[in-house]
Design a protein around this motif. Structure first.
Motif, short mmCIF file in Angstrom:
data_model
loop_
_atom_site.label_atom_id
_atom_site.label_comp_id
_atom_site.label_asym_id
_atom_site.label_seq_id
_atom_site.Cartn_x
_atom_site.Cartn_y
_atom_site.Cartn_z
N MET A 1 30.04 -27.20 -4.30
CA MET A 1 28.85 -26.29 -4.41
C MET A 1 28.72 -25.43 -3.34
O MET A 1 29.28 -25.84 -2.12
CB MET A 1 27.59 -27.36 -4.35
CG MET A 1 26.99 -27.59 -5.68
SD MET A 1 25.58 -28.47 -5.58
CE MET A 1 25.67 -29.92 -6.30
N ASN A 2 28.00 -24.52 -3.30
CA ASN A 2 27.79 -23.51 -2.18
C ASN A 2 26.35 -23.96 -1.45
O ASN A 2 25.59 -24.87 -1.96
CB ASN A 2 27.62 -22.11 -2.62
CG ASN A 2 26.58 -21.58 -3.62
OD1 ASN A 2 25.53 -22.13 -3.54
ND2 ASN A 2 26.80 -20.77 -4.46
N GLN A 3 26.23 -23.38 -0.38
CA GLN A 3 24.99 -23.86 0.47
C GLN A 3 23.58 -23.42 -0.37
O GLN A 3 22.84 -24.33 -0.48
CB GLN A 3 24.92 -23.13 1.70
CG GLN A 3 25.81 -23.62 2.88
CD GLN A 3 25.48 -22.89 3.93
OE1 GLN A 3 25.53 -21.71 4.16
NE2 GLN A 3 25.51 -23.77 5.13
N GLN A 4 23.78 -22.45 -0.86
CA GLN A 4 22.38 -22.07 -2.10
C GLN A 4 22.17 -23.20 -2.93
O GLN A 4 21.15 -23.86 -3.16
CB GLN A 4 22.39 -20.90 -2.31
CG GLN A 4 21.17 -20.32 -2.45
CD GLN A 4 21.07 -18.72 -2.95
OE1 GLN A 4 22.07 -18.17 -2.75
NE2 GLN A 4 20.10 -18.13 -3.11
N SER A 5 23.35 -23.53 -3.79
CA SER A 5 23.09 -24.65 -4.81
C SER A 5 22.80 -25.89 -4.02
O SER A 5 21.95 -26.69 -4.78
CB SER A 5 24.43 -24.84 -5.41
OG SER A 5 24.83 -23.59 -6.07
N ASP A 6 23.39 -26.34 -2.68
CA ASP A 6 23.09 -27.42 -2.23
C ASP A 6 21.45 -27.53 -1.82
O ASP A 6 20.89 -28.74 -2.00
CB ASP A 6 23.77 -27.60 -0.88
CG ASP A 6 25.07 -28.08 -1.25
OD1 ASP A 6 25.72 -28.36 -2.27
OD2 ASP A 6 25.99 -27.69 -0.14
N VAL A 7 20.74 -26.31 -1.28
CA VAL A 7 19.43 -26.36 -0.95
C VAL A 7 18.65 -26.67 -2.41
O VAL A 7 17.61 -27.60 -2.26
CB VAL A 7 19.19 -25.15 -0.31
CG1 VAL A 7 17.69 -24.83 -0.51
CG2 VAL A 7 19.59 -24.99 0.96
N ILE A 8 18.88 -26.00 -3.35
CA ILE A 8 18.24 -26.16 -4.67
C ILE A 8 18.21 -27.69 -5.05
O ILE A 8 17.28 -28.32 -5.57
CB ILE A 8 18.73 -25.35 -5.95
CG1 ILE A 8 18.33 -23.68 -5.20
CG2 ILE A 8 18.02 -25.69 -6.97
CD1 ILE A 8 16.97 -23.43 -4.96
N GLN A 9 19.44 -28.27 -5.18
CA GLN A 9 19.71 -29.89 -5.52
C GLN A 9 18.88 -30.68 -4.54
O GLN A 9 18.28 -31.62 -4.97
CB GLN A 9 21.05 -30.01 -5.46
CG GLN A 9 21.32 -31.48 -5.71
CD GLN A 9 20.91 -31.55 -7.22
OE1 GLN A 9 21.39 -30.74 -8.22
NE2 GLN A 9 20.01 -32.77 -7.52
N MET A 79 19.49 -17.49 1.50
CA MET A 79 20.09 -18.06 2.87
C MET A 79 19.64 -17.01 3.88
O MET A 79 20.19 -15.96 3.64
CB MET A 79 21.78 -18.27 2.67
CG MET A 79 22.24 -19.23 1.57
SD MET A 79 21.40 -21.01 1.79
CE MET A 79 21.88 -21.38 3.46
N LEU A 80 19.10 -17.84 4.82
CA LEU A 80 18.56 -16.84 5.95
C LEU A 80 19.69 -17.11 7.16
O LEU A 80 19.84 -15.94 7.73
CB LEU A 80 17.39 -17.33 6.46
CG LEU A 80 16.01 -17.35 5.54
CD1 LEU A 80 14.95 -18.09 6.15
CD2 LEU A 80 15.70 -15.86 5.14
N SER A 81 20.41 -17.88 7.07
CA SER A 81 21.64 -18.14 8.08
C SER A 81 22.35 -19.23 7.52
O SER A 81 22.11 -20.03 6.61
CB SER A 81 21.08 -18.45 9.43
OG SER A 81 20.52 -19.62 9.60
N ALA A 82 23.41 -19.77 8.21
CA ALA A 82 24.26 -20.92 7.95
C ALA A 82 23.30 -22.11 8.03
O ALA A 82 23.73 -23.16 7.37
CB ALA A 82 25.43 -21.11 8.89
N THR A 83 22.27 -22.02 8.83
CA THR A 83 21.36 -23.22 8.85
C THR A 83 20.08 -23.28 8.65
O THR A 83 18.99 -24.19 8.48
CB THR A 83 21.44 -24.09 10.38
OG1 THR A 83 20.99 -22.77 11.25
CG2 THR A 83 23.00 -24.30 10.69
N ALA A 84 19.63 -22.09 7.88
CA ALA A 84 18.31 -21.76 7.33
C ALA A 84 18.25 -21.01 5.93
O ALA A 84 18.97 -20.58 5.78
CB ALA A 84 17.54 -20.97 8.54
#
Length: 133
Positions: A1-9, A79-84
């Motif tokens: 999964m990519n970060q954006q998918s992780d956030v939605i999950q 994604m606003l940054s690697a951590t936001a």
């Protein structure tokens, strides 16, 4: 999964936990500290206990209205940054019988910690179906 998918999950998991109306089940999805912004003003929530206290009246109200579950309809995820990350959409709330109870506009700012993605800011707003996020 990519970060954006992780956030939605993470947000989908949060909505499943919220649907239990158990404060202890969903407050761990929030960062310590976090900020809640809504129609009644701004709540600074330094701890999970503060998040629980802020949500308690809403939970009580939903219980009296026959709340059954809630789901997120995502309009924008960025994604606003690697951590936001920023996610905006509509929380659709249903009664136990499946009838729609209400729609609430929601915007989340999430922060990635060592423990994963956490909600740092929650903004409740109008669920204007015509707005371009």
């Amino acid at each position: 999964m990519n970060q954006q998918s992780d956030v939605i999950q993470i947000l989908n998991d949060y909505y499943a936990a919220f649907s239990s109306l158990n404060l202890q089940a969903f407050h761990p999805y929030f960062h310590e500290p976090s900020m809640l912004i809504g129609p009644h003003g701004i709540v600074d929530a330094p701890t999970h206990a503060d998040v629980a206290a802020a949500f308690a009246p809403a939970i009580e109200s939903l219980q009296t209205q026959g709340f059954g579950r809630s789901e997120l309809s995502v309009r924008l995820s960025k994604m606003l940054s690697a951590t936001a990350a920023l996610v905006t959409g509509v929380a659709i709330r249903y009664k136990v019988d499946g009838q729609e109870l209400e729609r609430v506009g929601v915007t989340y700012v999430l922060h990635q910690t060592d423990a994963g993605w956490k909600i740092a800011v929650l903004v409740l707003h109008d669920a204007d179906e015509n707005s371009a996020a």
